[in-house]
Scaffold this active site. Structure first.
Site, PDB file in Angstrom:
ATOM      1  N   GLY A 211       2.461   2.514  10.933  1.00  0.00           N
ATOM      2  CA  GLY A 211       3.414   3.612  10.808  1.00  0.00           C
ATOM      3  C   GLY A 211       4.093   3.988  12.115  1.00  0.00           C
TER       4      GLY A 211
ATOM      5  CB  SER B 217       5.165  -1.485  12.121  1.00  0.00           C
ATOM      6  OG  SER B 217       4.742  -0.165  12.427  1.00  0.00           O
TER       7      SER B 217
ATOM      8  CD  GLU C 189      -2.861   5.660   6.542  1.00  0.00           C
ATOM      9  OE1 GLU C 189      -2.828   5.650   5.299  1.00  0.00           O
ATOM     10  OE2 GLU C 189      -1.996   5.077   7.250  1.00  0.00           O
TER      11      GLU C 189
ATOM     12  CE  LYS D 246      -0.150   3.326   4.792  1.00  0.00           C
ATOM     13  NZ  LYS D 246      -0.025   3.442   6.237  1.00  0.00           N
TER      14      LYS D 246
ATOM     15  CD  GLU E  29      -3.423  -2.292   7.255  1.00  0.00           C
ATOM     16  OE1 GLU E  29      -2.279  -2.497   6.834  1.00  0.00           O
ATOM     17  OE2 GLU E  29      -4.085  -1.291   6.953  1.00  0.00           O
TER      18      GLU E  29
ATOM     19  CG  HIS F  52      -5.790   2.014   4.957  1.00  0.00           C
ATOM     20  ND1 HIS F  52      -5.293   3.024   5.746  1.00  0.00           N
ATOM     21  CD2 HIS F  52      -4.832   1.061   4.897  1.00  0.00           C
ATOM     22  CE1 HIS F  52      -4.064   2.696   6.134  1.00  0.00           C
ATOM     23  NE2 HIS F  52      -3.767   1.506   5.628  1.00  0.00           N
TER      24      HIS F  52
ATOM     25  CG  ASN G 276      -1.748   1.256   1.330  1.00  0.00           C
ATOM     26  OD1 ASN G 276      -1.795   2.046   0.385  1.00  0.00           O
ATOM     27  ND2 ASN G 276      -2.407   1.439   2.466  1.00  0.00           N
TER      28      ASN G 276
HETATM   29  P1  13P Z   1       2.949   0.690   7.725  1.00  0.00           P
HETATM   30  O1  13P Z   1       3.472  -0.579   7.128  1.00  0.00           O
HETATM   31  O2  13P Z   1       3.652   1.914   7.247  1.00  0.00           O
HETATM   32  O3  13P Z   1       2.835   0.597   9.216  1.00  0.00           O
HETATM   33  O4  13P Z   1       1.439   0.863   7.187  1.00  0.00           O
HETATM   34  C1  13P Z   1       0.587  -0.214   7.269  1.00  0.00           C
HETATM   35  C2  13P Z   1      -0.585   0.069   6.448  1.00  0.00           C
HETATM   36  O5  13P Z   1      -1.361   0.958   6.736  1.00  0.00           O
HETATM   37  C3  13P Z   1      -0.770  -0.714   5.226  1.00  0.00           C
HETATM   38  O6  13P Z   1      -2.038  -0.512   4.693  1.00  0.00           O
END
Ligand code: 13P
Length: 249
Positions: A174, A213, A98, A11, A168, A96, A9
């Site tokens: 993150g 992460s 976010e 982002k 997640e 997701h 992903n």
């Molecule tokens: P990170 O791997 O940066 O923690 O993000 C995870 C994520 O949101 C994948 O969709």
């Protein structure tokens, strides 16, 4: 045993030029494999670059990070499932963390998106997971079951639909804090059992991915856990060489 699903992903990273460079570098080394599925969830504007680089390859899929549920119309800035498909996507993320926590997306909106994706012939990966406050309050199981049930509530005949789930935990995204393989497995078991309740033995075929992460050092350990069918990777997927290591885990 199900084949692992390794999903990147990006982002809001890798616009069309960077996406093309990433794909050229990644595909130059990542030989065709039939023992796993790789998905690249790209920004919508980068889908043609990703899909174009893939040509006809079916072991690596282009995915989009979000869609809107209407087919077309006065929805400035949005991308429909049909448009995403037309641009090369085979699958979309829905819900997701976010989207839920930065943009205020609700379970009901996720349900509309999952239904719209299905109608347009786009697979979907529904993301669910708890915040640290919800975890500390002991609400994780109840919450993920609710997010799961409500996320697919508008789909008729779920049993024959192409979908997957990504667990997640918000506190692991993150932050450098990863759920242990044991902790993640425990929640995956809850999700699987809820899915069995909903679609019977077909639940055994639905990939349940872990995200939060994940990096090239912890990917193998997480993937070894029997209940973890794949990984959804954010930060460590943006760079082609880091992603190559994870995709080959
Ligand atoms: P990170 O791997 O940066 O923690 O993000 C995870 C994520 O949101 C994948 O969709």
């Amino acid at each position: 045993m199900k084949q692992p699903v390794l999903a990147a992903n990006w982002k809001m990273n890798n616009g069309p030029t960077a996406a093309k460079q990433f794909m050229d570098a990644f595909l130059a080394t990542y030989g065709s494999r039939d023992d796993r599925t790789v998905i690249i969830f790209a920004p919508a504007v980068s889908l043609p670059a990703v899909a174009g680089a893939l040509g006809g390859r079916s072991d690596v899929l282009a995915g989009v990070q979000n869609i809107y549920w209407a087919e077309k119309g006065a929805f400035t800035g949005e991308t429909s499932a049909t448009m995403a498909r037309d641009a090369g996507a085979r699958i979309t993320l829905v819900g997701h963390s976010e989207r839920r926590h930065v943009f205020g997306e609700t379970d009901e909106q996720c349900a509309k998106k999952c239904a719209a994706a299905t109608k347009a012939g786009l697979g979907f990966m529904l993301c669910i997971g708890e915040t640290i406050e919800q975890r500390e309050a002991g609400e994780t199981e109840r919450l993920v079951k609710r997010q799961l049930r409500e996320g697919v509530a508008q789909i008729e005949n779920l049993i024959s639909v192409d979908f997957s789930i990504a667990y997640e935990p918000v506190w692991a995204i993150g932050t450098g804090l990863t759920a242990s393989a044991g902790d993640a497995s425990a929640i995956h078991t809850v999700i699987r059992s809820e899915l069995r309740d909903m679609i019977g033995t077909r639940a055994n075929e639905i990939p349940i991915l872990y995200g939060g992460s994940v990096n090239s050092s912890n990917a193998a350990g997480l993937l070894r856990a029997p209940e973890i069918d794949g990984l959804l990777v954010g930060g460590a997927s943006v760079d082609a060489s880091s992603w190559l290591t994870i995709a080959q885990t």
